[in-house]
Design an enzyme around this catalytic site. Structure first.
Site, PDB file in Angstrom:
ATOM      1  N   ASP A  52       0.820  -1.205   0.000  1.00 19.37           N
ATOM      2  CA  ASP A  52       0.000   0.000   0.000  1.00 19.37           C
ATOM      3  C   ASP A  52       0.860   1.264   0.000  1.00 19.37           C
ATOM      4  O   ASP A  52       1.936   1.306   0.612  1.00 19.37           O
ATOM      5  CB  ASP A  52      -0.901  -0.014   1.244  1.00 19.37           C
ATOM      6  N   GLU A  55       1.024  -0.564  -5.156  1.00 22.56           N
ATOM      7  CA  GLU A  55       0.058   0.506  -5.383  1.00 22.56           C
ATOM      8  C   GLU A  55       0.883   1.788  -5.480  1.00 22.56           C
ATOM      9  O   GLU A  55       1.210   2.410  -4.479  1.00 22.56           O
ATOM     10  CB  GLU A  55      -0.958   0.610  -4.254  1.00 22.56           C
TER      11      GLU A  55
END
Length: 863
Positions: A531, A584
């Site tokens: 993330d 990401e």
């Protein structure tokens, strides 16, 4: 990505150490033991001693002037002087309640077993502790309590000293020769004596908490092993690797680990706290009073260690850390592998007993790399997919649902422990512990196992970018910044009110690299979706001028974070064959999925990820389909621009949770038009997405055109699929399409085999903006094509001509998102389409087909 501005909610603090309970008789102690999980001030009681004259050994008589004589069995020594001259008298606190030992505990020898054999001749009083040592032990600032507590040879015998707050008396029980020796009470919970023995014996401690005048059968006595008679339970190699920041199995060295050590069962506690003046263990087995369990510092590594006999699985604990300024802080274990259910915050001793049954899956996942394999992902928030279900209950439903829809993988939003549910798991406090909200770590293993046995891969969202500021967790763990960067400009995350890791510190980098390996090896996870990578890579991320400092090269890149990500990826791929890491990453950073040893034009090696989320494609394509069809011709390039950079990285096309929350609306609700057109637009868009180069990810609820945004409070609107609901067929039709998209996709190598190779794609019509048409060919490794045509206008176009390869005899329709079973108008191409010798789109041959309104059509060679 975390919810913006979602603060980590401070959980309830553990209770203050209670006052010891009042005197308990044999009967009341038995009742109380059913409530109390462990014994006070040390390990759980393994043997509850009931002294009787028949079983007691002969008393130990003191030599003249050497201290009090030991009591006869069943009596006390209160008649003599109990403490050395000048030391405080014993505490008058009543006895804590005894508790049953955990099932895994190794029983200490019962006191009755010491009844035979010769007693030692005398117990001499030991020299009192120096005031400085005494105070350091009591205040939790001693770095080496084993140098003062336990047993050791001294001139004239063996010195035994123990720290037992609230105890009335402590007796050493020697097994060979079988005898007892009552220790002198030095006050403040210290007991000591010199046994006239040549060598340190095998001994236990019989600790009495009952009143001096209690009848023999009603004393509260616990026979326990002495934690301070054990050698360190952590090896030199472990310490060396920790010191270097290279321990790839860090979870096996730090934390709480049940084990047998020197023939005794207990738990080894180890924690990294290099700035601490001292560390002690508090837990339910000490009534949260840490006085009796100071840990020792193991050299210069910053690691503190203590083996506590008798403590086993299920015990709750925290570390009582003395900071450099002398203040105390009670902290959860950074390496805890199990935790209490939030909002409670204690760590839990645990050990895995799960037996895996996914050998076939684990062996097969290495057959081909992810970028050359079918890879269709269903993103799930476990806590809300079916609210209220446990991991094991989810294992009975989720694998079957995902398999039925044909997805190859699930991606789980963060499952690591987090205190605030509204963060969706993106503000982690327990990096090594699956959240206890749905069960135990073994329950989570059971879920992964069930998914694997159903043929479903498991990806987990992993959050090494930041952590919350909760005072019981990682923030300023042992006083000054430790896990976070010491420079506030690099420690504070400006978007989420959290702290960023200090990636330049070897031990912190080791903590994170080992954590990535941990999830892959201990839980058989098939991939990590990392993330917020962009926030790690740039020093000026969300920062204004003057709020950041350039790196040593004068640039904005976070060189420490780059090195960390490279090390993490290299380590995971080396140790865990078949695993994929996914970034990401929302910027144009060069080489996210390039090998770490391949240096790019910017002077950096690749970050080493296997795949990267294509955030540009997601943003542009959603912007396009949100427009009214009449305006789409002005935004045509938003659907074609992705092919300009499609092969710069290995991409995943994500329609994730981030796109269906916070006012962004669900996927179907983004679409213009009436309800029929909204559904048609979503179906056409999904057909375009599945045919476009790259892997696919779809968030739960979007597979059946849920109209409402997602909320972690109630999850998907499953009632939309209830047959009694009048519009159920509309939602079921979209879900049926997703099932068929996955089925045709998996059976058509042209759609996945060459996702990262330019030879696998060719435009047929990329400039038909007036018609809102996009047509392209996909090729597999053998050259077999699939023709995908997406039409984003609400009209039927008959006899629409498209150029095709001339060598193919005919084309047949294999999927049409306008089919009636999906809720469409059933405008189909039922007959085989034969090429004509009419040039179109730069090709000598062409076909004429019917384009349904707001639909995607897939065709492949006939035969």
């Amino acid at each position: 990505m975390p919810a913006p501005a979602a603060e980590s909610k401070p959980a309830a603090k553990p209770p203050k150490p209670p006052k010891p309970p009042k005197k308990t008789t044999t009967k009341s102690a038995s009742r109380a033991s059913k409530k109390a999980p462990n014994t006070p001030n040390n390990a759980p009681a393994r043997t509850r001693s009931k002294s009787t004259k028949a079983s007691a050994p002969a008393p130990v008589r003191a030599a003249p002037g050497t201290g009090p004589a030991t009591a006869d069995s069943g009596t006390t020594a209160a008649t003599g002087t109990r403490a050395a001259a000048g030391t405080p008298g014993p505490r008058k606190a009543p006895a804590p309640v005894a508790a049953p030992a955990p099932a895994a505990a190794t029983p200490a020898p019962a006191s009755a077993s010491a009844s035979a054999g010769r007693p030692v001749r005398a117990v001499r009083a030991a020299a009192p502790l120096a005031d400085g040592d005494r105070q350091r032990l009591l205040s939790g600032t001693h770095h080496d309590p084993h140098a003062l507590l336990g047993a050791r040879p001294v001139p004239g015998g063996v010195l035994v000293r123990t720290l037992r707050p609230y105890a009335r008396a402590v007796t050493v029980v020697v097994r060979q020769p079988h005898t007892r020796a009552l220790l002198n009470d030095e006050g403040d919970g210290f007991f000591s004596g010199i046994l006239p023995l040549r060598d340190v014996p095998d001994y236990t401690l019989l600790v009495r908490y009952g009143d001096d005048d209690a009848p023999a059968g009603e004393r509260d006595e616990l026979e326990v092993h002495d934690p301070y008679r054990f050698l360190p339970a952590l090896g030199e190699l472990d310490l060396h690797l920790i010191g270097e920041g290279r321990h790839e199995e860090l979870w096996k060295a730090l934390g709480a680990r049940p084990m047998a050590h020197q023939g005794v069962t207990g738990t080894r506690f180890t924690v990294w706290a290099p700035n601490a003046l001292g560390v002690r263990i508090a837990g339910d087995f000490t009534y949260w009073d840490s006085t009796a369990l100071p840990m020792r510092s193991l050299g210069s590594t910053g690691v503190w260690e203590l083996f506590v006999p008798g403590v086993g699985e299920g015990a709750l604990y925290k570390y009582d850390i003395t900071r450099p300024d002398g203040s105390h802080t009670l902290r959860a274990d950074p390496m805890a592998r199990h935790t209490e259910v939030p909002p409670a915050t204690a760590s839990v001793v645990t050990e895995s007993h799960h037996v895996w049954h996914d050998d076939e899956w684990m062996a097969g996942r290495t057959r081909r790399p992810a970028h050359e394999a079918p890879f269709s992902v269903y993103e799930v928030h476990l806590g809300s997919w079916r609210p209220g279900l446990t991991y094991r209950q989810l294992a009975a439903q989720l694998p079957a649902y995902v398999k039925d829809l044909g997805f190859t993988h699930v991606e789980l939003m963060p499952v690591a422990e987090h205190p605030f549910g509204g963060s969706w798991g993106y503000q982690v406090t327990g990096f090594y512990a699956p959240t206890s909200r749905m069960g135990t770590p073994d329950d989570f293993r059971y879920l992964v196992d069930a998914l694997h046995r159903a043929g479903i891969g498991v990806l987990v969202d992993w959050v090494p970018a930041h952590f919350p500021k909760d005072e019981w967790a990682l923030a300023r763990f042992d006083g000054p910044p430790l896990y976070e960067h010491s420079d506030p400009r690099r420690a504070e995350h400006p978007d989420w009110g959290t702290l960023e890791f200090d990636y330049g510190r070897p031990e912190v980098r080791n903590f994170l690299v080992a954590n990535a390996v941990y999830w892959c090896e201990e839980f058989h996870v098939d991939g990590l979706r990392v993330d917020a990578v962009a926030s790690m890579l740039y020093l000026d991320y969300s920062r204004q001028e003057g709020q950041w400092v350039p790196n040593e090269r004068g640039g904005r890149e976070n060189l420490d974070a780059v090195a960390f990500l490279q090390e993490m990826n290299a380590t995971v791929y080396r140790r865990c064959p078949g695993v994929v890491t996914i970034a990401e990453e929302s910027t144009a950073w060069n080489g996210v999925t390039r090998a770490t040893h391949h240096v790019g034009p910017d002077g950096f090696g690749g970050l080493g990820f296997g795949l990267k989320w294509n955030m540009g494609w997601m943003h542009d394509s959603l912007e396009y389909v949100s427009k009214e069809p009449v305006h789409r011709k002005y935004h045509h390039g938003e659907m074609t621009f992705s092919m300009v950079y499609a092969y710069s990285e290995n991409y995943v096309l994500p329609i994730s949770h981030d796109e269906v929350v916070h006012g962004k609306r669900s996927l179907v609700s983004k679409m213009p038009g009436d309800w029929w057109q909204q559904r048609a637009n979503e179906r056409a868009y999904l057909g375009f997405m599945w045919a476009h180069p790259g892997k696919q990810l779809l968030f739960m609820g979007q597979e059946f055109a849920q109209g409402a945004e997602w909320s972690e409070g109630h999850g998907p609107d499953w009632w939309l699929l209830d047959p009694s609901y009048e519009a159920e067929a509309d939602h079921r039709g979209v879900r049926d399409l997703v099932r068929d998209l996955n089925a045709v996709y998996a059976a058509t190598p042209a759609l996945w085999q060459r996702d990262t190779a330019p030879e696998g794609f060719a435009w047929v019509a990329g400039d038909a903006s007036e018609d809102n048409v996009f047509a392209f060919l996909r090729y597999d490794a053998e050259g077999a094509p699939l023709l995908a045509v997406s039409h984003f206008s609400p009209v039927v176009r008959h006899q629409y001509r498209l150029g095709v390869p001339e060598e193919l005899a005919a084309w047949t329709e294999v999927l049409n998102t306008d089919a009636a079973r999906y809720g469409g108008g059933d405008v189909l191409n039922d007959e085989a389409l034969k090429p004509e010798s009419v040039g179109a789109h730069g090709r000598p041959a062409s076909i004429r087909l019917t384009l349904p309104p707001l639909a995607t059509v897939w065709l492949r060679p006939a035969g």
